[in-house]
Design a protein around this motif. Structure first.
Motif, PDB file in Angstrom:
ATOM      1  N   ASN A 158       0.822  -1.213   0.000  1.00 30.15           N
ATOM      2  CA  ASN A 158       0.000   0.000   0.000  1.00 30.15           C
ATOM      3  C   ASN A 158       0.854   1.259   0.000  1.00 30.15           C
ATOM      4  OD1 ASN A 158      -2.339  -1.542   0.052  1.00 30.15           O
ATOM      5  ND2 ASN A 158      -2.468  -1.537   2.275  1.00 30.15           N
ATOM      6  N   SER A 183      -4.032  -1.104   6.882  1.00 33.07           N
ATOM      7  CA  SER A 183      -3.141  -2.266   6.885  1.00 33.07           C
ATOM      8  C   SER A 183      -2.224  -2.264   8.103  1.00 33.07           C
ATOM      9  CB  SER A 183      -2.322  -2.310   5.598  1.00 33.07           C
ATOM     10  OG  SER A 183      -1.578  -1.110   5.425  1.00 33.07           O
ATOM     11  N   LEU A 242      -5.796   3.194   3.129  1.00 34.02           N
ATOM     12  CA  LEU A 242      -5.384   1.793   3.025  1.00 34.02           C
ATOM     13  C   LEU A 242      -4.112   1.528   3.819  1.00 34.02           C
ATOM     14  CD1 LEU A 242      -6.085   1.059  -0.751  1.00 34.02           C
ATOM     15  CD2 LEU A 242      -7.278   0.096   1.222  1.00 34.02           C
TER      16      LEU A 242
END
Length: 472
Positions: A283, A336, A332
């Motif tokens: 990401n 994560s 994101l």
């Protein structure tokens, strides 16, 4: 009646025979039952298919290193009607407008190819590949955990059937003894040695004994159906099972250490951390520039009425620098990172659970060993007590109820012995399961071990093809 008593004692001690010489010919063994469960259990085979499914994540990730090739072609029909005005000067120098009209049909067609090769994408492909490999490793550990669960269930149900069948024999023997006791009591009642109360007590004890026999047979039928479900066949002529202490560490600290390093639930959680960490890197790579090389070639015919054929080729480098895409990529990354923190906590939870499971199973194993010795002593003492009460009853020093109570105490002791022997064997398999070593290799089972790496290497570097390695 003495023959009946000896038969019951033999039935109660059936599990101990595993330590007293070779198994009978043509008898099914616990090792053979484990092999059948390992090979044929549908849940286990489904998990193997899940691992093969996960293997495909690696070639999917590796595809990011490979070029993308596309071929395009077009053909059709076209009608054109144009009027073109152009200006100029005549001989006198005055402006003149000249009109030119073109109309007609043509059939434009073209064919081309484009090749795109990624050069840099913020290490996203590399991190996706490593994450996919960690997912494969985690799936293998999940498979190993299920293998252990299936083998433990198979060993447990095998010993359950031995226990329940032995209890049935004990209860049948008890009913035969009580029937003989009732007959003797009625004979003594007929000659006036005992009262009607003694006869009623014998009848009541016999009725209770028959109820216990029916209950034991019902339990055996349930165990038989579960045996068929887990092992895959009906139990026939089962040989006694034996503990697997020889594969266990010698001390509890040693068992705990193995459990913290080899338990598949712990190792699967470790690989889960790797996957989450690499997903963070993937990401983050979305914020970095990407570089692509694009080469294309195209051959065209009759694209216009005035151009019959054209050919073009190009090779360019494309640089894409993301500036702002609405903020989704930042979300994101944060998401994560939270997943990574969660996986680290999951690992600690799995370690704590593994430690607790090892200590519990070890304690059950130690207690099981002591319970077997205690139950054996209880059976011996109960047999002596029953014989003594019977002799005293003949001399008029004991009542019929005393004899019946002593008989029931002996039955309970034999059931306790069978149960303790069952628990002793199952506990040894449980310890092996909690430390992560309940496998066909450790148990030296006569079977081919499923190797998930075979399929992995068959598909890892596959560039094309829709057939699976087994031909589907």
């Amino acid at each position: 009646m003495r023959g009946v008593k000896v038969f019951a004692g033999a039935a109660a001690s059936v599990l101990l025979l595993a330590l007293m010489g070779p198994t009978p010919a043509l008898a099914d063994t616990i090792e053979a039952a484990l092999v059948r469960a390992y090979q044929n259990n549908p849940q286990l085979n489904a998990q193997r298919a899940q691992v093969r499914f996960t293997d495909e994540n690696v070639p999917q990730a590796l595809s990011g290193y490979r070029p993308r090739v596309a071929v395009t072609a077009s053909a059709g029909y076209q009608y054109t009607d144009t009027l073109l005005n152009s200006g100029g000067l005549n001989a006198a120098g005055a402006p003149v407008v000249v009109s030119q009209q073109t109309h007609g049909t043509n059939a434009p067609r073209s064919v081309g190819a484009t090749v795109t090769q990624n050069v840099f994408n913020g290490q996203q492909t590399a991190n996706r590949t490593r994450a996919a490999e960690s997912q494969v490793s985690g799936a293998r550990e999940a498979l190993r955990a299920l293998e252990q669960t299936v083998l433990l269930s198979a060993a447990t149900i095998y010993m359950d059937y031995l226990r329940d069948s032995a209890i049935v024999e004990v209860q049948k023997s008890n009913v035969r003894v009580l029937e003989q006791t009732l007959k003797q009591t009625k004979d003594r009642f007929n000659v006036g040695e005992v009262t009607r109360t003694d006869v009623a007590q014998s009848e009541a004890q016999l009725a209770a004994g028959r109820t216990q026999q029916l209950t034991a047979e019902s339990n055996l039928n349930t165990t038989r159906s579960n045996f068929r479900r887990i092992i895959g066949n009906e139990p026939v002529a089962l040989a006694p099972g034996s503990p697997v202490d020889r594969y266990l560490p010698g001390t509890l600290p040693g068992a705990v250490e193995l459990g913290l390093t080899q338990n598949p639930n712990v190792t699967a959680a470790m690989f889960g951390i790797d996957v989450s960490y690499l997903q963070v890197k993937v990401n983050e790579g979305a914020l970095l520039p990407t570089v692509n090389l694009v080469a294309s070639v195209q051959q065209s015919y009759e694209q216009t009425m005035t151009v019959y054929r054209s050919f073009g080729a190009s090779a360019v480098a494309q640089l894409n620098v993301p500036i702002y895409n609405g903020g989704a990529e930042y979300s994101l990354i944060r998401q994560s990172k939270e997943t990574l923190a969660q996986q680290r906590l999951t690992l600690e939870q799995q370690r704590d659970q593994a430690r607790a499971n090892v200590v519990t199973a070890w304690g059950q194993l130690v207690a099981g060993k002591a319970q077997v010795q205690s139950a054996q002593a209880q059976v011996t003492a109960s047999e002596i007590a029953l014989n003594g009460v019977r002799e005293e009853a003949k001399a008029g020093q004991r009542t019929t109820l005393d004899v019946l109570n002593a008989q029931q105490a002996l039955v309970n002791a034999r059931v306790a012995l069978v149960t303790a022997q069952h628990d002793r064997v199952v506990a040894s398999y449980s310890v092996l399961n909690t430390i992560g070593r309940l496998s066909p290799i450790v148990l030296k089972l006569p079977t081919t071990t499923y190797d998930p790496s075979v399929h992995y290497h068959q598909v890892r570097d596959s560039w094309a093809g829709v057939r699976t390695p087994d031909g589907r």
